[in-house]
Motif scaffolding. Sequence first.
Motif, PDB file in Angstrom:
ATOM      1  N   SER A 100       0.831  -1.277  -0.154  1.00 36.49           N
ATOM      2  CA  SER A 100       0.039   0.053  -0.047  1.00 36.49           C
ATOM      3  C   SER A 100       0.811   1.232  -0.121  1.00 36.49           C
ATOM      4  O   SER A 100       0.449   2.335  -0.435  1.00 36.49           O
ATOM      5  CB  SER A 100      -0.859   0.192   1.156  1.00 36.49           C
ATOM      6  OG  SER A 100      -0.311  -0.133   2.494  1.00 36.49           O
ATOM      7  N   ASN A 159      -3.227   2.911  12.454  1.00 31.54           N
ATOM      8  CA  ASN A 159      -2.061   2.766  13.086  1.00 31.54           C
ATOM      9  C   ASN A 159      -1.681   4.206  13.493  1.00 31.54           C
ATOM     10  O   ASN A 159      -1.445   5.080  12.509  1.00 31.54           O
ATOM     11  CB  ASN A 159      -0.999   2.080  11.968  1.00 31.54           C
ATOM     12  CG  ASN A 159       0.464   2.174  12.402  1.00 31.54           C
ATOM     13  OD1 ASN A 159       0.502   2.383  13.667  1.00 31.54           O
ATOM     14  ND2 ASN A 159       1.465   2.117  11.502  1.00 31.54           N
ATOM     15  N   ASP A 218      -6.907   4.387   3.728  1.00 29.14           N
ATOM     16  CA  ASP A 218      -5.909   3.461   4.066  1.00 29.14           C
ATOM     17  C   ASP A 218      -6.597   2.488   4.961  1.00 29.14           C
ATOM     18  O   ASP A 218      -6.893   2.824   6.240  1.00 29.14           O
ATOM     19  CB  ASP A 218      -4.544   4.184   4.791  1.00 29.14           C
ATOM     20  CG  ASP A 218      -3.511   3.067   5.048  1.00 29.14           C
ATOM     21  OD1 ASP A 218      -4.002   1.813   4.930  1.00 29.14           O
ATOM     22  OD2 ASP A 218      -2.250   3.297   5.114  1.00 29.14           O
ATOM     23  N   TYR A 243      -5.747  -2.447   7.584  1.00 34.61           N
ATOM     24  CA  TYR A 243      -6.128  -3.342   8.667  1.00 34.61           C
ATOM     25  C   TYR A 243      -7.426  -3.505   9.084  1.00 34.61           C
ATOM     26  O   TYR A 243      -7.941  -3.949  10.008  1.00 34.61           O
ATOM     27  CB  TYR A 243      -5.809  -2.363  10.318  1.00 34.61           C
ATOM     28  CG  TYR A 243      -4.263  -2.254  10.253  1.00 34.61           C
ATOM     29  CD1 TYR A 243      -3.348  -3.076  10.661  1.00 34.61           C
ATOM     30  CD2 TYR A 243      -3.849  -0.884   9.854  1.00 34.61           C
ATOM     31  CE1 TYR A 243      -2.005  -2.921  10.880  1.00 34.61           C
ATOM     32  CE2 TYR A 243      -2.362  -0.683  10.140  1.00 34.61           C
ATOM     33  CZ  TYR A 243      -1.444  -1.710  10.599  1.00 34.61           C
ATOM     34  OH  TYR A 243      -0.084  -1.402  10.596  1.00 34.61           O
ATOM     35  N   SER A 292      -3.366  -4.045   1.193  1.00 33.40           N
ATOM     36  CA  SER A 292      -2.324  -4.822   0.939  1.00 33.40           C
ATOM     37  C   SER A 292      -2.576  -6.211   1.569  1.00 33.40           C
ATOM     38  O   SER A 292      -3.277  -6.194   2.377  1.00 33.40           O
ATOM     39  CB  SER A 292      -1.092  -4.125   1.304  1.00 33.40           C
ATOM     40  OG  SER A 292      -0.876  -4.144   2.721  1.00 33.40           O
ATOM     41  N   SER A 336      -0.200  -7.010   3.202  1.00 37.49           N
ATOM     42  CA  SER A 336       0.813  -7.132   4.418  1.00 37.49           C
ATOM     43  C   SER A 336       0.375  -7.617   5.816  1.00 37.49           C
ATOM     44  O   SER A 336       0.989  -8.160   6.640  1.00 37.49           O
ATOM     45  CB  SER A 336       1.445  -5.717   4.468  1.00 37.49           C
ATOM     46  OG  SER A 336       2.077  -5.519   3.362  1.00 37.49           O
ATOM     47  N   LYS A 337      -0.942  -6.923   6.078  1.00 36.30           N
ATOM     48  CA  LYS A 337      -1.329  -7.197   7.558  1.00 36.30           C
ATOM     49  C   LYS A 337      -2.195  -8.315   7.736  1.00 36.30           C
ATOM     50  O   LYS A 337      -1.811  -9.598   8.343  1.00 36.30           O
ATOM     51  CB  LYS A 337      -2.042  -5.711   8.060  1.00 36.30           C
ATOM     52  CG  LYS A 337      -1.185  -4.494   7.751  1.00 36.30           C
ATOM     53  CD  LYS A 337       0.119  -4.587   8.389  1.00 36.30           C
ATOM     54  CE  LYS A 337       0.967  -3.283   7.867  1.00 36.30           C
ATOM     55  NZ  LYS A 337       2.160  -3.230   8.622  1.00 36.30           N
ATOM     56  N   ARG A 345       5.255  -7.540  -0.724  1.00 38.33           N
ATOM     57  CA  ARG A 345       5.080  -6.219  -1.072  1.00 38.33           C
ATOM     58  C   ARG A 345       4.252  -6.162  -2.197  1.00 38.33           C
ATOM     59  O   ARG A 345       4.366  -5.825  -3.386  1.00 38.33           O
ATOM     60  CB  ARG A 345       6.465  -5.880  -1.751  1.00 38.33           C
ATOM     61  CG  ARG A 345       7.661  -5.811  -0.985  1.00 38.33           C
ATOM     62  CD  ARG A 345       7.530  -5.439   0.468  1.00 38.33           C
ATOM     63  NE  ARG A 345       7.017  -3.633   0.389  1.00 38.33           N
ATOM     64  CZ  ARG A 345       6.046  -3.357   1.107  1.00 38.33           C
ATOM     65  NH1 ARG A 345       5.357  -4.150   1.906  1.00 38.33           N
ATOM     66  NH2 ARG A 345       5.644  -2.229   0.934  1.00 38.33           N
TER      67      ARG A 345
HETATM   68  C1  LIG Z   1      -1.676   2.180   8.238  1.00 35.52           C
HETATM   69  C2  LIG Z   1      -0.378   1.765   7.271  1.00 35.52           C
HETATM   70  N1  LIG Z   1      -0.403   2.086   5.998  1.00 35.52           N
HETATM   71  C3  LIG Z   1       0.246   1.484   4.838  1.00 35.52           C
HETATM   72  C4  LIG Z   1       1.233   0.797   5.612  1.00 35.52           C
HETATM   73  C5  LIG Z   1       2.484   0.166   4.416  1.00 35.52           C
HETATM   74  O1  LIG Z   1       2.174  -1.207   4.591  1.00 35.52           O
HETATM   75  P1  LIG Z   1       2.491  -1.846   3.032  1.00 35.52           P
HETATM   76  O2  LIG Z   1       3.177  -1.071   2.163  1.00 35.52           O
HETATM   77  O3  LIG Z   1       3.341  -3.432   3.570  1.00 35.52           O
HETATM   78  O4  LIG Z   1       1.019  -2.490   2.504  1.00 35.52           O
HETATM   79  C6  LIG Z   1       1.577   0.460   6.727  1.00 35.52           C
HETATM   80  C7  LIG Z   1       2.512  -0.258   7.543  1.00 35.52           C
HETATM   81  O5  LIG Z   1       2.895  -0.365   8.430  1.00 35.52           O
HETATM   82  C8  LIG Z   1       0.602   0.967   7.838  1.00 35.52           C
HETATM   83  O6  LIG Z   1       0.513   0.824   9.027  1.00 35.52           O
END
Ligand SMILES: Cc1ncc(COP(=O)(O)O)c(C=O)c1O
Length: 371
Positions: free
Chosen positions: A86, A162, A190, A193, A217, A219-220, A228
């Motif tokens: 993201s 976050n 965004d 989460y 993404s 990622s979480k 990535r």
């Molecule tokens: C709120 C938030 N947005 C975006 C990201 C970016 O994550 P990624 O590029 O892995 O999707 C993070 C990563 O910690 C995040 O906490």
Amino acid sequence: MIQPSPRLAAIKPSPIRAITDGTPPGAIALGLGEPTWDLPEAARKALLRDPGPCPYVPHAGLPALRKGVAAFHGAAEEEVLITAGSQGALFSLFQAWVAPGSAVLVPDPGFVAYPALAGLAGARAVPYPLSPERFRLDPEAFLKVLEATPDARAVVLNTPSNPTGGGGSLEALRRVAEACEARGLLLISDEVYRDLHFGTRPPSLRDVTAKGVVVSSVSKGWGAPGLRVGWALGDPAWLLPARTVHGYAVTGTATPAQWAALALLEDSARILAEARTAIRERWEALAAALRAELGLTFDAPDGTFYHFMPLPPSAWADPLAFALRLRDEAKVVMIPGLAFGEGGRRHVRISFAATPEQLGEGVRRLAPYWK
Ligand SMILES: Cc1ncc(COP(=O)(O)O)c(C=O)c1O
């Protein structure tokens, strides 16, 4: 002597890395925001597949993955741009739409990348506060800052947040979206989460409008930050210039990582449910340790794997020094809330993606510093 571009003058390395990079041996790491459980099997299998050629894929992303992301969000394929996390989506959107000298509204406390990305686009980040209780999206507070910022070009929302774990109600999202639409601003939500929640699934910006852009993404929720793979989802008119930026920046995210992300999305129901079980177990371990060792009781956050915990008043004047002491003496790494903006000065972010055993031991080590 050769100097970096003036664009970088106001950009400092992430304060999170400044703390975590000095982690002493034997420390309990509750700093970085990443899942500690294994990459789900679906992705591991996809990564092992015989690639034959390993080709470039279109700049918008692997077509099958675009379809998969679109199906997950109930959107059309044309509304999806696949990016390098993201973060790649945020960077590209800012570069594409935020004019130098303009302003971007960002939450305070909020993810450290937002002000840096605004700075890299030559713009300034204007913080808007969250609700005093639980740090949720507060439309009144937001609208006040928006009205006072005539040169705003873009707005970033992050629910669940976050570092605070606070969410935003459907009504709050609606009011913010209406105000941004009336001003013709790029509204980015965004939602990385969103699927890591503790009760009902939090609302998405898509529930109130298809005119903004959602970024997310694997990622979480899907436990795969190292792949990535992320995306921007929204009106193709917003995405097209961002696609050009992303294409020149990185061409595209790695092709095998996109196959793996597709496998994760296809197994979403199971993977996301297991991730929620993982964070619930960890939250319960953390909450029990905080009760037993510190005598403190907290409600679970709305979502994320972050607990934004009040600091003892003695730490308010210099929260960074306090966090460094905890790191070097108690050997527990946590991120001072001030790293996320002035609104976080009196809190510390505990990432409870660590194992239940690490959380218990970490809190035992903290206890003397909270008394
Ligand atoms: C709120 C938030 N947005 C975006 C990201 C970016 O994550 P990624 O590029 O892995 O999707 C993070 C990563 O910690 C995040 O906490």
